[in-house]
Design a protein around this motif. Sequence first.
Motif, short mmCIF file in Angstrom:
data_model
loop_
_atom_site.label_atom_id
_atom_site.label_comp_id
_atom_site.label_asym_id
_atom_site.label_seq_id
_atom_site.Cartn_x
_atom_site.Cartn_y
_atom_site.Cartn_z
N VAL A 1 0.86 -1.18 0.00
CA VAL A 1 0.00 0.00 0.00
C VAL A 1 0.90 1.23 0.00
O VAL A 1 1.73 1.40 0.90
N THR A 2 0.74 2.08 -1.00
CA THR A 2 1.58 3.28 -1.11
C THR A 2 0.77 4.57 -1.06
O THR A 2 1.34 5.65 -0.98
N GLU A 3 -0.55 4.47 -1.12
CA GLU A 3 -1.41 5.65 -1.11
C GLU A 3 -1.26 6.40 0.22
O GLU A 3 -1.44 5.83 1.30
N THR A 4 -1.00 7.67 0.14
CA THR A 4 -0.62 8.48 1.31
C THR A 4 -1.65 8.43 2.43
O THR A 4 -1.29 8.32 3.61
N ASP A 5 -2.94 8.49 2.09
CA ASP A 5 -3.98 8.55 3.12
C ASP A 5 -4.04 7.28 3.98
O ASP A 5 -4.58 7.30 5.08
N TRP A 6 -3.49 6.19 3.47
CA TRP A 6 -3.53 4.93 4.20
C TRP A 6 -2.31 4.74 5.10
O TRP A 6 -2.27 3.81 5.91
N LEU A 7 -1.32 5.57 4.99
CA LEU A 7 -0.04 5.35 5.68
C LEU A 7 -0.04 5.95 7.08
O LEU A 7 -0.78 6.88 7.39
N THR A 8 0.85 5.41 7.91
CA THR A 8 1.09 5.93 9.25
C THR A 8 2.55 6.33 9.33
O THR A 8 3.44 5.49 9.08
#
Length: 434
Positions: free
Chosen positions: A411-418
């Motif tokens: 997962v690389t999508e910014t909104d999913w990252l911590t």
Amino acid sequence: MDKITTVMHGATWGLALLVAVSVLFTSCSKEQEDFFDESASARMANTISKAKSILRNSEYGWEFEYYPDRDLSYGGLVYIVKFDSLDATVTCTLVPDSTVTSYYKITNDNGPVLTFDTYNPLMHYFATPSSSEYEAKDGDFEFVIDQMTDDEIVLYGKRTRNTMYLRKLKYSPEEYAAKTIANMDNFILSVHGRMGTAELNGTFNLNNKSLEIINGSDTTTCYFAFNDMGIRLYEPLELGGMKAQSFAFNAEANTLTCLDAGSESIVLQGVPHGDGFLSYSQCAGDYKLSYNKGKMDVMVSLVPHRIDGTYLLRGLSSEYELVLNYDFNTGELFLAPQMIGILDNKAVYFLTMDMATEDIWIGGECALKLVWNNDDAFTFTAANPDKYPCDSGILMKLYYSEDGQLTGDDVTETDWLTNQKSYFLYFTSLTKNK
């Protein structure tokens, strides 16, 4: 001629017999009709009208002792339902801060049936299918009325056939729910005592609300629901020449005292949880999640979802939350691999992993266990270290490729990252804000 005469005499006798039988049945039918002053349809209409009147005639509503699942695998729970002419306002004692109003009806389906016929997320929780539970949790939202008085209505689920009860509530739903939750959070692990001539030893499984009773070489499993007084068994327990079903719980003395008429002498002594046990309610709050051996952290919240005994971990991302399972017997939380959303038509999963081998796992057994350390923090450890020595987590998109192989993408999508990352290396601790 004699033969013909004999036959004619037989026919005459048969005709007389038919006439007599016809008169007899006509007489019986007439008496049966006279026995009721009204037709069957009129009697049913009156029964439905009476049921509606009884349901509406309660200042505080009704406690609804509800048992989903034909195997009783969840035990029981109590809803509070307030009826008016069209609407039913539903509160679940497990979710006291949530109230939902929806329509209800009482219809005739070979008997009076109480049905909650518009979607209610509380009342339909155990009856709503999902992608993982196509038969839902085998719950009911239609109930056949079996018996009724002004204070109690006995029903059974149209789907499960489980017996359930509506009892007129004597005080506010908020007070009822508070007492019920206090009983749950302070309950015992086991009991011992006597019922009549029998010695009784019992062990509770608080995850499915069952009690396993050992009496000599005999073992009996009873299911129950928590209420404002303590617990009530699904069916009466018969042992040692006595019968018991309802018990009052004393949290200070750790006792269960029978409330049933004639069995008040039954007092069972309970064994409580050990020191440092963290009850379900105590888990709620704001925390600092530390990982990467303490080098990274993020502020999160544990939000209770008591109706299915879980917690929601929120704050890692705006796109998802993680579900943690709570063990009511041990006071521990578990973080298992789980699907958390859809991205690019692919299922997004939180997976556990072992950094030493870089093995990545999916499945309930591959969980991390959160153990309370009695100092405002949980520490992380593998739930099954011999088979799945997980210490980290990662987000991945899983899908089947054209050749039928399960494939994973990062997962690389910014909104999913911590902290700009899709992985959590070396979970360390979850520390409660003071």
